[in-house]
Write an enzyme that holds these catalytic residues in place. Structure first.
Site, PDB file in Angstrom:
ATOM      1  N   ASP A 114      -7.651  -4.867   6.368  1.00  0.00           N
ATOM      2  CA  ASP A 114      -6.967  -5.870   5.551  1.00  0.00           C
ATOM      3  C   ASP A 114      -6.583  -7.118   6.328  1.00  0.00           C
ATOM      4  O   ASP A 114      -6.229  -8.143   5.724  1.00  0.00           O
ATOM      5  CB  ASP A 114      -5.702  -5.268   4.918  1.00  0.00           C
ATOM      6  CG  ASP A 114      -6.018  -4.372   3.730  1.00  0.00           C
ATOM      7  OD1 ASP A 114      -7.154  -4.439   3.231  1.00  0.00           O
ATOM      8  OD2 ASP A 114      -5.137  -3.611   3.305  1.00  0.00           O
ATOM      9  N   ASN A 137       0.816  -1.212   0.000  1.00  0.00           N
ATOM     10  CA  ASN A 137       0.000   0.000   0.000  1.00  0.00           C
ATOM     11  C   ASN A 137       0.852   1.265   0.000  1.00  0.00           C
ATOM     12  O   ASN A 137       0.465   2.278  -0.583  1.00  0.00           O
ATOM     13  CB  ASN A 137      -0.954  -0.008   1.196  1.00  0.00           C
ATOM     14  CG  ASN A 137      -2.035  -1.071   1.058  1.00  0.00           C
ATOM     15  OD1 ASN A 137      -2.316  -1.530  -0.046  1.00  0.00           O
ATOM     16  ND2 ASN A 137      -2.634  -1.476   2.159  1.00  0.00           N
ATOM     17  N   ASP A 183      -9.858  -5.433  -6.067  1.00  0.00           N
ATOM     18  CA  ASP A 183     -10.588  -6.512  -5.404  1.00  0.00           C
ATOM     19  C   ASP A 183     -12.098  -6.307  -5.496  1.00  0.00           C
ATOM     20  O   ASP A 183     -12.594  -5.177  -5.433  1.00  0.00           O
ATOM     21  CB  ASP A 183     -10.221  -6.581  -3.918  1.00  0.00           C
ATOM     22  CG  ASP A 183      -8.824  -7.127  -3.703  1.00  0.00           C
ATOM     23  OD1 ASP A 183      -8.409  -7.967  -4.521  1.00  0.00           O
ATOM     24  OD2 ASP A 183      -8.163  -6.728  -2.742  1.00  0.00           O
TER      25      ASP A 183
END
Length: 434
Positions: free
Chosen positions: A319, A23, A121
Site C-alpha cells: 500500500d 485495514n 480498488d
C-alpha cells in the site's frame, strides 16, 4: 463527483495525528458478529469504506451506537439473516471489498454466510480462493451463483483442522480465523498473514474469550470455544497514512511531527523512507521529519541501484509503494519500484510523467524512477484518482508542484483518508474541495 484544487509549492508545518487504521477497522468491525454481547471499538476512522461497512452491519440488524467522534458500540444480538439474500445486500455488499470478512463470523455463529462478489480498488486481480478454501477445510459447503456472482458457504458444524494457506492473504487469514475460533477442536493455520492489523484482530478475539496462540507469527493455533463475549478494543494508528505523511513532508520540503504513531507496529516503513534519504527522528512515540532541501537514494552496498519491493509482513507493505514512487521523483539518484502483488497499481505513473517526472514503466509490475533532486519541480496538471493509494500519491505530487492542480474522483481518496483536506489545511496546505 468531487474534486480537489491544490495550489502547490507551499511548505507544511506543525503536528498531525494519524487516523485509525482502515485495514484493521474493517476486520475488527466484522468480528462483532461473533457474539450477542456489546462491543466497544475506539479510534475508528471516519472514512467511506468503514462507514459503508457499518451501514451494511446496521442493515443486517446490528445495533450501532456512535458514542463519540471515533468510538462506536456494536451489538449483534438480533440479526435479520434474510438480508444476506436480498437484492439490497447484493448491491450494497458488492461495492465494498471489506464486506467479504462478514462471511467467517456469520459461518461460525449461524452456520451460513453469503456475499456478492466484492468490489474495491481496480488495481488488478484480487482472488477470494484463500477465504473459501479455508472455510471448506473447516467443513463448510461452498456454492457460487455465476450469473449473479454470489458466493455462499454453509455448515451444520465446523471442525478444526490443519491448513496451509496458498498465500499469506491478510483478509483471508482474518476471515478463516474468525470462522475457526468457534469450530470444534483445534485449527492450525500455516502461512498465515501476520500484519499488525491481523495481530490486533487476534488480540481482540482473545479478549472475547477465543484461544489463539502464535499471534504475530505465520503459524496460528486456535482452540475452538463455544461462545465469545463482549470486549473493548482500540484500533492502531494507520501505518499507510503515516507513510503518506512522511512522503508528503519530504516532497514539500516541510518539517512536521506525526503524533502517536505506535513505532513498534511500523516495521520496515521508517527504514525504507530512510533509504530514500529522508531524515526521521523518533521522539517518544512521535515521528519528527525535519525540513530537507535534498534527499539522496542509497544504493545497495555493491553500488547497484536500489530496488524497493512489496512482500508479506514483516516485509514492506504494497500500500505504500505508490507513495514511495512519487517521493523518489524528487530524490537524488534512481530506484526500481517492484510491485509484485497487483498488476495495475503502477498505471497511475502516466499522470506523474505528464507533470514532468522521469519514470519508466518497465512492465505492469516495475517502474524505474530517475530522481530530479528538486532541481526541476513537477508542474501542475489535471488528474483523476484511480484508487485510494494512487489518489493520495497524486495529491502529494500536486502539493509539491508549481501551479494549481486538479484531482477528480477524490471519492477514492475519501475511501481511505479521513478529512484529508481539512487536516492538511491545518498544517499549511492549500486545498479546496469542490
Amino acid at each position: 463527483m468531487a474534486t480537489f484544487k491544490i495550489e502547490g509549492g507551499h511548505k507544511l508545518s506543525g503536528n498531525i495525528t494519524p487516523q485509525g487504521a482502515k485495514n484493521e477497522a474493517l476486520q475488527v468491525i466484522c468480528a462483532v458478529l461473533l457474539t450477542a454481547d456489546k462491543i466497544t471499538i475506539s479510534n475508528i476512522p471516519n472514512i467511506r469504506d468503514v462507514n459503508k461497512l457499518i451501514y451494511i452491519l446496521s442493515e443486517l440488524g446490528v445495533k450501532v451506537n456512535k458514542t463519540s467522534d471515533n468510538t462506536y458500540t456494536f451489538q449483534a444480538d438480533t440479526l435479520d439473516l434474510n438480508y444476506l439474500e436480498s437484492e439490497k445486500f447484493k448491491k450494497e455488499g458488492s461495492s465494498l471489498r471489506g464486506s467479504i470478512m462478514i462471511v467467517g463470523p456469520l459461518l461460525a455463529r449461524f452456520g451460513k454466510g453469503y456475499i456478492p462478489r466484492p468490489g474495491g480498488d481496480k488495481i488488478g486481480r484480487r482472488r477470494l480462493d484463500t477465504h473459501f478454501e479455508g472455510f471448506i477445510k473447516l467443513g463448510a459447503t461452498f456454492r457460487y451463483n455465476k450469473n449473479e456472482q454470489f458466493y455462499g458457504v454453509e455448515a451444520v458444524k465446523l471442525t478444526g483442522t490443519d491448513m496451509l494457506l496458498d498465500e499469506a492473504s491478510v483478509t483471508g487469514t482474518a476471515n478463516i480465523v474468525m470462522a475457526a475460533v468457534m469450530a470444534e477442536g483445534v485449527t492450525t493455520i500455516y502461512n498465515a498473514a501476520c500484519e499488525p492489523y491481523l495481530q490486533q484482530l487476534c488480540k481482540m478475539l482473545n479478549s472475547m474469550g477465543a484461544k489463539i496462540d502464535g499471534v504475530g507469527s505465520n503459524l496460528l493455533t486456535i482452540k475452538g470455544v463455544e461462545k465469545l463475549t463482549g470486549c473493548t478494543h482500540r484500533i492502531l494508528p494507520d501505518m499507510i497514512e503515516i507513510g503518506s505523511l512522511i512522503g508528503m513532508a519530504a516532497m514539500t520540503k516541510s518539517s512536521i511531527t506525526i503524533k502517536d504513531v505506535s513505532w513498534k507496529d511500523l516495521g520496515l516503513i521508517p527504514r525504507v523512507f530512510q533509504k530514500l534519504g529522508i531524515k526521521l527522528e523518533r521522539k517518544g512515540d512521535d515521528i519528527f521529519i525535519p525540513e530537507q532541501q535534498n534527499y539522496e537514494i542509497q544504493n545497495f552496498i555493491d553500488g547497484s541501484i536500489l530496488t524497493i519491493s512489496d512482500a508479506p509482513w514483516p516485509g514492506f507493505t504494497p500500500d505504500l509503494l505508490s507513495i514511495v514512487l512519487v517521493v523518489a521523483t524528487q530524490a537524488k539518484g534512481s530506484v526500481l519500484i517492484h510491485q509484485k502483488m497487483f498488476e495495475s497499481r503502477l498505471f497511475f505513473v502516466d499522470k506523474l510523467i505528464d507533470m514532468g517526472a522521469k519514470v519508466i514503466l518497465c512492465d505492469p509490475h516495475r517502474a524505474t524512477v530517475i530522481g530530479m533532486n528538486h532541481e526541476s519541480s513537477l508542474k501542475a496538471t489535471t488528474m483523476t484518482s484511480p484508487d485510494i493509494r494512487a489518489g493520495i500519491s497524486l495529491l502529494i505530487a500536486a502539493l509539491s508542484a508549481n501551479g494549481t492542480s486538479t484531482i477528480h474522483n477524490i471519492e477514492q481518496i475519501d475511501r481511505g483518508y479521513q478529512n484529508i483536506d481539512g487536516r492538511l489545511k491545518a498544517i499549511g496546505a492549500k486545498i479546496t474541495r469542490i
